[in-house]
Design an enzyme around this catalytic site. Structure first.
Site: not given
Ligand code: DGL
Length: 241
Positions: A76, A187
């Protein structure tokens, strides 16, 4: 407790986004077992305070280590921005792999001198992102686009169809119109929309996402400790909060 080599690799994300990272690691290291935490209860992370995201990241790391994980992949970007330093400080013996928007390869490959980065506000606010831009994109215009709507689509499993396409188009077209010839998926939810993003950007911009590079980094860190698993790959645990 199993020998270090035989222990699983741990992953966490705010939901299913980071599965693209887990899949890339599995593809490169098919003998590794995995544990994945999808923290859907607290999704999205993108607009939470860094303190809140850090506390969640620490809790997930604790859970993964209790389950015997030998490595933690912070799958993430937002959690990496908020927490990777704190995690490394708290668990100095654990190898952590974090996510960073691939601004450098985009800047290097761009011929228009303009690249677009799609990410969460939390990622854009992080020190890591600012430093990468300052270091790697001195002569490149880097356009930032907060695309929280993409997270919602992916969590709903809506990665194709006219509604998803309209959402993607609304975010991507302005970047293309401003001259971006590379789009960075900053993301881990966004690679799930890659076919759609590529369709919208076809002939105008290339799409860059770092899953394969992250998998190679995980392999490197395990190999240098002699922690690669020669005989696993059959256990893949998925935990949803
Ligand atoms: N998947 C997450 C990232 O790579 C964030 C998504 C979220 O929960 O806002 O930033």
């Amino acid at each position: 407790m199993a020998r270090m080599n035989e222990r699983p690799i741990g992953f966490f994300d705010s939901g299913v986004g980071g599965l693209c990272i887990r899949d890339a690691v599995q593809a490169l290291l098919p003998r590794e077992d995995t544990v994945y935490i999808a923290d859907s209860a607290h999704c999205p992370y993108g607009n939470k305070s860094p303190e809140e995201v850090r506390a969640l990241a620490q809790a997930h790391t604790r859970t993964l280590l209790e389950k015997g994980c030998k490595m933690v992949v912070v799958a993430c970007n937002t959690a990496t921005a908020a927490a990777i330093d704190a995690l490394r400080a708290e668990w100095p013996d654990v190898p952590f792999v974090g996510m960073e928007p691939a601004v450098k390869p985009a800047a290097l490959r761009s011929t228009s001198g303009v690249v677009g980065v799609l990410a969460t506000q939390g990622t854009f606010n992080g020190r890591l992102y600012r430093e990468t831009c300052a270091r790697c994109a001195k002569k490149t215009v880097v356009l930032m686009c907060v695309a929280d709507e993409f997270v919602t689509l992916v969590e709903r499993g809506e990665t194709s169809g006219p509604r998803a396409e309209a959402v993607v188009r609304a975010k991507v077209e302005p970047l293309l119109a401003a001259g971006a010839d590379h789009l960075v998926l900053g993301c881990t939810h966004f690679p799930h929309l890659k076919p759609l993003i590529e369709q919208v950007a076809a002939g105008r911009a290339a799409v860059i996402e770092p899953s394969a590079a992250v998998a190679r980094q995980a392999k490197r860190l395990l190999a240098e400790r002699d922690w690669l698993n020669p005989s696993g790959g059959t256990s893949h645990v998925f935990i949803r909060t």
